[in-house]
Write a protein that holds these residues in place. Structure first.
Motif, PDB file in Angstrom:
ATOM      1  N   ARG A  30      30.404  71.519  49.945  1.00 10.41           N
ATOM      2  CA  ARG A  30      31.072  72.261  48.877  1.00 10.41           C
ATOM      3  C   ARG A  30      30.275  72.183  47.579  1.00 10.41           C
ATOM      4  NH1 ARG A  30      30.563  67.979  46.939  1.00 10.41           N
ATOM      5  NH2 ARG A  30      32.048  66.315  46.511  1.00 10.41           N
ATOM      6  N   ASP A  86      32.849  76.326  44.920  1.00  8.26           N
ATOM      7  CA  ASP A  86      33.812  76.151  46.008  1.00  8.26           C
ATOM      8  C   ASP A  86      35.000  75.311  45.554  1.00  8.26           C
ATOM      9  OD1 ASP A  86      32.329  77.549  47.971  1.00  8.26           O
ATOM     10  OD2 ASP A  86      31.107  75.770  48.344  1.00  8.26           O
ATOM     11  N   ALA A 116      33.706  77.374  52.222  1.00 10.86           N
ATOM     12  CA  ALA A 116      33.009  76.231  51.638  1.00 10.86           C
ATOM     13  C   ALA A 116      32.112  75.519  52.640  1.00 10.86           C
ATOM     14  CB  ALA A 116      34.017  75.244  51.046  1.00 10.86           C
TER      15      ALA A 116
END
Length: 229
Positions: free
Chosen positions: A114, A118, A154
């Motif tokens: 991530r 995200d 993500a």
């Protein structure tokens, strides 16, 4: 048999469509051996490589089969259902079992990959899911699925994203049916909030194991509900 020359482009798609029409239209019945690549190429007005790719596509659709040393034979006159059709026709519990495999892996990857964008998107999606608690079931289900889409995104794996995208239309309708059938939001309009919050926290913290477990727990609970109806 003359199939008629094709326009220049896109040749593979056109060749595939023309040959499929011959098979599904009954020109070549099951068990029929197709003409050789050279003959097909001449009839279609394309190269042998184009014919080869078209036959490969037809084999993927379950219409023909190449037999070593014998040629290519028609094995069906109707193509196999594509992935989207299979999902629409599948039992929802089967869909959920596969969804669990896809999303648990996605959550674990999301915790590892991530980005700041995200993280912001996940927090925003969780907030919108909570806001949707005051809305109708359709809006709530849409917000729920949107959060899961951000989790998958993500992971930054386009194959996982593509798989989940195929699930979404089936999930949206089946989840809406489940929410309404069992009145899941009657006592708790924000049904499942804590589990989703745990999921988001785990991804933000970079804890892949916790993220995977949070999603597994949530989907297991939903799967149990589906088995109960």
């Amino acid at each position: 048999m003359s199939l008629g020359a094709l326009r220049p482009s896109p040749l593979v798609e056109q060749a595939t469509d023309r040959l499929r029409e011959q098979i599904t239209g009954g020109e070549w019945s099951v068990g029929t051996k197709l003409p050789g690549e050279t003959a097909l190429a001449k009839s279609l007005g394309v190269g042998r490589s184009t014919v080869r790719e078209a036959l490969r596509a037809l084999a993927g659709a379950g219409l023909v089969q190449a037999r070593q040393g014998s040629g290519v034979f028609v094995i069906a006159t109707r193509p196999r259902d594509d992935w989207s059709t299979q999902l629409r026709q599948a039992v929802i519990t089967d869909v959920y079992e596969v969804r669990m495999l896809v999303e648990v892996a996605a959550a674990q990857l999301a915790a590892q990959r991530r980005t700041d964008d995200d993280i912001a998107a996940l927090h925003g999606a969780l907030t919108r899911r909570r806001d949707a608690a005051d809305a109708g079931n359709a809006e709530f289900v849409a917000a729920d699925i949107a959060l899961h889409e951000h989790v998958v995104a993500a992971a930054h794996n386009p194959v996982l994203t593509g798989l989940f995208t195929e699930f979404v239309p089936v999930l949206r309708q089946r989840l809406l049916d489940l929410v309404e059938l069992l009145s899941l939001r009657f006592d708790d309009p924000n049904h499942g909030d804590e589990g989703h919050a745990v999921l988001v926290r785990a991804i933000v913290a970079g804890d892949a194991e916790a993220a995977g477990q949070a999603l597994r727990d949530e989907l297991t609970r939903t799967l149990a509900l589906l088995h109960s109806v």
